[in-house]
Design a protein around this motif. Structure first.
Motif, PDB file in Angstrom:
ATOM      1  N   VAL A  98       0.966  -1.170  -0.179  1.00 53.07           N
ATOM      2  CA  VAL A  98       0.268  -0.033   0.056  1.00 53.07           C
ATOM      3  C   VAL A  98       1.056   1.174   0.020  1.00 53.07           C
ATOM      4  CG1 VAL A  98      -1.781   1.365   1.169  1.00 53.07           C
ATOM      5  CG2 VAL A  98      -1.885  -1.043   1.110  1.00 53.07           C
ATOM      6  N   GLY A  99       1.761   1.398   1.009  1.00 54.34           N
ATOM      7  CA  GLY A  99       2.976   2.329   0.737  1.00 54.34           C
ATOM      8  C   GLY A  99       2.415   3.624   1.761  1.00 54.34           C
ATOM      9  N   GLY A 100       3.057   4.609   1.486  1.00 53.03           N
ATOM     10  CA  GLY A 100       2.827   5.965   2.174  1.00 53.03           C
ATOM     11  C   GLY A 100       4.098   6.551   2.642  1.00 53.03           C
ATOM     12  N   HIS A 101       4.005   7.525   3.119  1.00 55.43           N
ATOM     13  CA  HIS A 101       5.331   8.532   3.308  1.00 55.43           C
ATOM     14  C   HIS A 101       5.417   9.241   4.641  1.00 55.43           C
ATOM     15  CE1 HIS A 101       4.869   8.195  -0.910  1.00 55.43           C
ATOM     16  NE2 HIS A 101       6.112   7.975  -0.999  1.00 55.43           N
ATOM     17  N   GLN A 102       5.501   8.344   5.835  1.00 54.95           N
ATOM     18  CA  GLN A 102       5.577   8.973   7.351  1.00 54.95           C
ATOM     19  C   GLN A 102       6.472   9.974   7.236  1.00 54.95           C
ATOM     20  OE1 GLN A 102       5.872   5.361   9.507  1.00 54.95           O
ATOM     21  NE2 GLN A 102       3.407   5.336   9.964  1.00 54.95           N
ATOM     22  N   ALA A 103       7.887   9.684   6.870  1.00 45.08           N
ATOM     23  CA  ALA A 103       8.974  10.682   6.952  1.00 45.08           C
ATOM     24  C   ALA A 103       8.849  11.997   6.258  1.00 45.08           C
ATOM     25  CB  ALA A 103      10.332   9.920   6.632  1.00 45.08           C
ATOM     26  N   SER A 104       8.263  11.746   5.065  1.00 48.56           N
ATOM     27  CA  SER A 104       8.094  13.139   4.168  1.00 48.56           C
ATOM     28  C   SER A 104       7.218  13.975   4.912  1.00 48.56           C
ATOM     29  CB  SER A 104       7.975  12.548   2.833  1.00 48.56           C
ATOM     30  OG  SER A 104       9.022  11.993   2.031  1.00 48.56           O
ATOM     31  N   SER A 105       6.081  13.413   5.311  1.00 49.85           N
ATOM     32  CA  SER A 105       4.947  14.237   5.924  1.00 49.85           C
ATOM     33  C   SER A 105       5.560  14.900   7.112  1.00 49.85           C
ATOM     34  CB  SER A 105       3.769  13.058   6.443  1.00 49.85           C
ATOM     35  OG  SER A 105       2.996  12.710   5.333  1.00 49.85           O
ATOM     36  N   ALA A 106       6.240  14.061   7.908  1.00 50.13           N
ATOM     37  CA  ALA A 106       6.762  14.733   9.379  1.00 50.13           C
ATOM     38  C   ALA A 106       7.823  15.857   9.041  1.00 50.13           C
ATOM     39  CB  ALA A 106       7.531  13.419   9.982  1.00 50.13           C
ATOM     40  N   SER A 107       8.480  15.783   7.997  1.00 55.18           N
ATOM     41  CA  SER A 107       9.458  16.873   7.580  1.00 55.18           C
ATOM     42  C   SER A 107       8.607  18.180   7.583  1.00 55.18           C
ATOM     43  CB  SER A 107      10.542  16.647   6.784  1.00 55.18           C
ATOM     44  OG  SER A 107       9.732  16.571   5.434  1.00 55.18           O
ATOM     45  N   MET A 108       7.338  18.082   7.090  1.00 57.97           N
ATOM     46  CA  MET A 108       6.715  19.320   6.544  1.00 57.97           C
ATOM     47  C   MET A 108       5.435  19.746   7.455  1.00 57.97           C
ATOM     48  SD  MET A 108       6.147  21.370   3.840  1.00 57.97           S
ATOM     49  CE  MET A 108       6.511  20.946   2.280  1.00 57.97           C
ATOM     50  N   ILE A 109       5.564  19.189   8.600  1.00 57.49           N
ATOM     51  CA  ILE A 109       4.085  19.371   9.321  1.00 57.49           C
ATOM     52  C   ILE A 109       4.181  20.632  10.185  1.00 57.49           C
ATOM     53  CG2 ILE A 109       3.364  18.854  11.808  1.00 57.49           C
ATOM     54  CD1 ILE A 109       3.436  15.919  10.791  1.00 57.49           C
ATOM     55  N   ASP A 110       5.601  21.023  10.564  1.00 57.98           N
ATOM     56  CA  ASP A 110       5.706  22.374  11.498  1.00 57.98           C
ATOM     57  C   ASP A 110       5.153  23.443  10.515  1.00 57.98           C
ATOM     58  OD1 ASP A 110       6.072  21.255  14.054  1.00 57.98           O
ATOM     59  OD2 ASP A 110       8.068  20.894  13.500  1.00 57.98           O
ATOM     60  N   ILE A 111       5.775  23.429   9.442  1.00 52.17           N
ATOM     61  CA  ILE A 111       5.534  24.365   8.255  1.00 52.17           C
ATOM     62  C   ILE A 111       3.997  24.576   7.999  1.00 52.17           C
ATOM     63  CG2 ILE A 111       5.976  25.186   5.743  1.00 52.17           C
ATOM     64  CD1 ILE A 111       8.636  23.610   5.835  1.00 52.17           C
ATOM     65  N   MET A 112       3.394  23.307   7.811  1.00 48.97           N
ATOM     66  CA  MET A 112       1.966  23.524   7.454  1.00 48.97           C
ATOM     67  C   MET A 112       1.196  24.000   8.667  1.00 48.97           C
ATOM     68  SD  MET A 112       1.794  19.752   5.127  1.00 48.97           S
ATOM     69  CE  MET A 112       0.156  19.898   4.841  1.00 48.97           C
ATOM     70  N   VAL A 113       1.331  23.382   9.813  1.00 45.35           N
ATOM     71  CA  VAL A 113       0.758  23.772  11.021  1.00 45.35           C
ATOM     72  C   VAL A 113       0.976  25.466  11.147  1.00 45.35           C
ATOM     73  CG1 VAL A 113       0.732  24.103  13.639  1.00 45.35           C
ATOM     74  CG2 VAL A 113       0.689  21.639  12.227  1.00 45.35           C
ATOM     75  N   SER A 114       1.770  25.948  11.046  1.00 52.20           N
ATOM     76  CA  SER A 114       2.001  27.631  11.067  1.00 52.20           C
ATOM     77  C   SER A 114       1.478  28.233  10.184  1.00 52.20           C
ATOM     78  CB  SER A 114       3.639  27.872  11.017  1.00 52.20           C
ATOM     79  OG  SER A 114       4.293  27.648   9.640  1.00 52.20           O
ATOM     80  N   LEU A 115       1.382  27.428   9.057  1.00 50.45           N
ATOM     81  CA  LEU A 115       0.431  28.355   8.074  1.00 50.45           C
ATOM     82  C   LEU A 115      -1.111  28.037   8.114  1.00 50.45           C
ATOM     83  CD1 LEU A 115       2.118  27.075   4.588  1.00 50.45           C
ATOM     84  CD2 LEU A 115       1.688  29.617   5.497  1.00 50.45           C
ATOM     85  N   TRP A 116      -1.846  26.781   8.316  1.00 54.94           N
ATOM     86  CA  TRP A 116      -3.143  26.612   8.379  1.00 54.94           C
ATOM     87  C   TRP A 116      -3.638  27.149   9.859  1.00 54.94           C
ATOM     88  CZ3 TRP A 116      -0.791  23.740   4.383  1.00 54.94           C
ATOM     89  CH2 TRP A 116      -1.688  23.536   3.386  1.00 54.94           C
ATOM     90  N   PHE A 117      -2.760  27.266  10.815  1.00 58.72           N
ATOM     91  CA  PHE A 117      -3.312  27.244  12.192  1.00 58.72           C
ATOM     92  C   PHE A 117      -3.060  28.808  12.604  1.00 58.72           C
ATOM     93  CE2 PHE A 117      -3.686  22.875  11.938  1.00 58.72           C
ATOM     94  CZ  PHE A 117      -4.987  22.780  12.432  1.00 58.72           C
ATOM     95  N   HIS A 118      -2.390  29.504  11.799  1.00 60.31           N
ATOM     96  CA  HIS A 118      -2.104  30.812  12.098  1.00 60.31           C
ATOM     97  C   HIS A 118      -1.946  31.996  11.109  1.00 60.31           C
ATOM     98  CE1 HIS A 118       0.773  34.281  13.303  1.00 60.31           C
ATOM     99  NE2 HIS A 118       0.303  33.855  14.438  1.00 60.31           N
TER     100      HIS A 118
END
Length: 784
Positions: A52-72
């Protein structure tokens, strides 16, 4: 510029409480994105053996950037393109915002569920841009910004737009599409454009040896972009401000990427020794002696792309008069046991590690999708969900495209020249439709016969430009650039052209303003433009692309400008109709039919293959009776028509032609007639539509079957079998399916090898598509 946390802003403009709230949300997004991937791979029965696959590590590196955008940072007017492998993080954020029901969290990469990569049309939550195509998805926001500028300048009621943001992985900067877009001169004016590069210094297979960030920064700066670099966070910057801090910073910045990544994987009590090496300055040794192993392990992971306060400060430093790129240093897999590992791209953390992550995230693993507990984080998610909720789009009132324009086509003319006439006729006969047309070309507008249209409508530009040749009486092509034009000219970069085309073709669904975008490009370069154009169609961008001149018919141009397999490309492209009309009247009918289908719910794109060869229009043998003429039109827009009017029962061979080759086909029929052989002539306007007609035979409930007049049966009556010779200026296999219509013997003539410079007769003879070759093939099938 590089933004570093100085002593004055170490606490950021965010309060400690605000940062703590955002950090709690970030941890929950890390959990949800990882749990979605874990569920997809371990929670579902998999009988196929296909991962099935997926990208846990690739998601993790971007999370703080995305949270700072969507939630602020974001508003409802902003549009964001998210790198493909961060799809789970996007869905996790949308869930926390109330935009994605919990039932979907278990459906990643499952039929009817969340797509593997963000999909604007297929995902159930808000996705602004489809980004499965690496590099192309990143540039989509750029072309969407230009598309919005265009519709807003033409139609004052266009809804407001905010920033157009692309979140891209650093490996995407290897894609040529990125630099073609960045370098286009019009882009330097797009102050609403913001790119954030997730600089985790890893690709799929490896740690990138030399990221050469300074070189990349220089390339953006040379193109007129503002460049902001976020390298270090506030925690490690506090160490840099202590005695020995300069030496620590220099050591870390001189460290090769591979050495840095390996340090992240080392036991905590080895980190100081790895930094010091064999000949460390005394000041650095003294500094590290006063730092615990735990503190140092945290500090070396404290990069700018993980400092939410620093990220929000960077957004306020953006210059809104030009595009901006932020290079945000990150750790791939940040917060996961796989962080920094060179093989973490598709790695799944173990079930035991998932339990540890649940504990660190304050989640009961038995209830992985439980909501955030009551408190500031849950309140912020609810409030931000309201802020980001968008108003419904009001579509453009229905505009009816006429079925015909009424021009009499008598003199010999090419389909390419007929296109130019059609567009200028449209401004007079159907001005409401013409107002929605926007043409594009990669510096080939005049050679693809758009000159008359440009003279009437002008050239669109982000800003008004002075026309220094306005007083030149000898100029034929007027080139007046301003915000009221209807032609957009780009440099010689077909990828840019079709990326823009896709976004112009999506304005009806993004902003409620329908456009009919039409691009002209030399047909041999259609393959070069295919992937981004296909991406645009996949993402909902409806458009018309015209490949001209096509085939070997422009014989003097030689092999470099001859197209061979483009008819098959058009036939095989989903959500697109491929057309190749021979005569001017056919072009008018089919082009208007194509326009009717662009920029509307359930519409489709079209690809036209045109030529510069003038054909005698009397060969079309148009009926003079109005009823029969309308019947011809309906057949033409359905895919083809019979040029001969004899009883098909008397037919001994059927000649099928497409496009520019029709004079040779008709001449061959006459030559066969002289030998006493009755040859039927079928002119296909769209091999694509005829194939669909053939392929849906017997399909229960098909519209054509219900109507009882499917075009394939009109062209090839089942009860009147005859051998078939197909001829086209393209690869012969394109029409080979016609053998299956009635089970006839068939000979397919076409172009299957590179050409050379010659005259037209020699070119057709060289490739075996001239009149003699057609006659010979017919006689061969008849056993003569």
């Amino acid at each position: 510029m590089t933004i570093d946390p100085t002593p004055q802003v170490l606490s950021s403009s965010l309060t400690a409480a605000e940062q703590a709230t955002l950090r709690e949300i970030s941890q929950r997004v890390l959990w949800l994105s990882s749990a979605m991937i874990n569920e997809a791979n371990r929670g579902r029965v998999n009988t196929s053996g296909v991962k099935v696959g997926g990208h846990q590590a690739s998601s993790a590196s971007m999370i703080d950037i995305m949270v700072s955008l969507w939630f602020h940072e974001l508003t409802q007017y902003d549009r964001v393109s998210v790198k493909p492998h961060a799809s789970p993080a996007l869905h996790a954020i949308n869930h926390l915002l109330g935009d994605l029901d919990v039932k979907y969290l278990t459906t990643l990469r499952e039929k009817g569920g969340l797509q593997s990569y963000p999909s604007r049309l297929k995902d159930p939550d808000t996705v602004d841009f489809s980004t499965g195509s690496v590099g192309i998805g990143a540039t989509a926001a750029l072309w969407a910004a230009m598309g919005h500028r265009y519709v807003a300048s033409r139609f004052p009621e266009t809804p407001k737009a905010g920033r157009f943001i692309s979140l891209l992985g650093d490996a995407e900067l290897d894609e040529g599409a990125i630099w073609e877009a960045v370098a286009d001169p019009a882009v330097a004016c797009l102050g609403e454009l913001l790119w954030i590069v997730d600089l985790n210094r890893q690709s799929l297979d490896r740690v990138v040896p030399d990221i050469q960030t300074q070189r990349l920064q220089g390339m953006f700066e040379a193109a007129g972009w503002q460049v902001i670099t976020l390298k270090w966070g506030s925690t490690i910057s506090a160490l840099f401000n202590r005695p020995g801090g300069d030496e620590l910073r220099q050591r870390l910045e001189d460290m090769p990427n591979e050495e840095y990544q390996r340090m992240l994987r080392a036991p905590q009590d080895e980190v100081a020794a790895r930094i010091l090496g064999s000949d460390a300055p005394a000041a650095l040794s003294e500094l590290l002696a006063g730092v615990t192993a735990d503190e140092l392990a945290i500090a070396i992971r404290d990069l700018g792309g993980h400092d939410i306060g620093l990220l929000t400060d960077a957004y306020r430093a953006v210059d809104d008069t030009r595009p901006t790129v932020i290079f945000a240093y990150t750790v791939k897999g940040r917060g996961l046991p796989t962080e920094g590992h060179p093989n973490n791209h598709s790695a799944l953390i173990t079930e035991a590690q998932m339990l540890e992550l649940a504990a660190a995230s304050g989640v009961d693993p038995a209830q992985p999708w439980e909501p955030l507990p009551a408190g500031p984080a849950a309140d912020l998610c609810r409030a931000r969900g309201e802020v980001l909720r968008r108003d419904a789009i009001t579509p453009t009132p229905k505009i009816k495209v006429p079925a015909a324009l009424g021009r009499a086509h008598r003199a010999p003319i090419s389909t390419q020249a007929a296109l130019g006439r059609l567009l200028t006729d449209l401004t007079r006969e159907a001005p409401e439709v013409a107002a929605r047309v926007v043409t594009c070309a990669p510096d080939v507008a005049s050679s693809t016969n758009l000159g008359g249209w440009i003279n009437k409508t002008g050239v669109w530009s982000v800003n008004d430009r002075r026309d220094w040749f306005a007083d030149d009486a000898e100029r034929v092509l007027k080139w007046s650039e301003g915000t009221d034009g209807q032609h957009i000219e780009l440099g010689i970069a077909e990828v840019n052209l079709v990326c823009l085309l896709g976004e112009l073709g999506a304005t009806w669904s993004r902003w409620g303003e329908r456009l009919i975008p039409i691009a002209t490009v030399y047909d041999p370069f259609i393959p070069r433009a295919l992937e981004p154009w296909s991406y645009g169609i996949y993402s909902g961008g409806q458009s018309i692309i015209i490949g001209t001149p096509s085939g070997v018919t422009l014989a003097p141009e030689g092999g470099a400008h001859q197209s061979i397999y483009t008819p098959s490309i058009g036939l095989e492209q989903p959500q697109c109709i491929a057309w190749e009309p021979a005569f001017a009247q056919d072009l008018e009918w089919t082009m208007l039919a194509a326009m009717e289908q662009v920029g509307v719910e359930g519409g489709t794109s079209s690809y036209f293959r045109l030529t510069t060869r003038p054909l005698p229009q009397d060969l079309a043998n148009l009926p003079t009776d109005a009823t029969l003429l309308e019947r011809r039109r309906k057949h033409a827009v359905a895919g083809g028509y019979r040029l001969t009017d004899h009883d098909p029962a008397t037919e001994q061979v059927t000649l099928v032609g497409v496009g520019a080759i029709m004079p040779e086909v008709i001449a061959a029929a006459e030559a066969l007639k002289a030998q006493g052989i009755v040859a039927g002539v079928v002119c296909l306007t769209s091999p694509d539509l005829v194939f669909r007609s053939f392929n849906r035979r017997g399909s229960v409930g098909s519209a054509a079957a219900k109507a009882g007049d499917d075009i394939v049966d009109v062209l090839f009556p089942e009860q009147h079998r005859a051998p078939i010779v197909t001829v086209m200026d393209g690869h012969p296999h394109t029409l080979s399916y016609l053998a299956g219509v009635r089970g006839d013997r068939i000979k397919c003539l076409g172009v299957s090898d590179f050409g050379q410079s010659s005259n037209l007769a020699d070119a057709y003879a060289l490739h075996g598509i001239d009149t003699d070759a057609i006659v010979d093939a017919s006689l061969g099938l008849l056993g003569r």
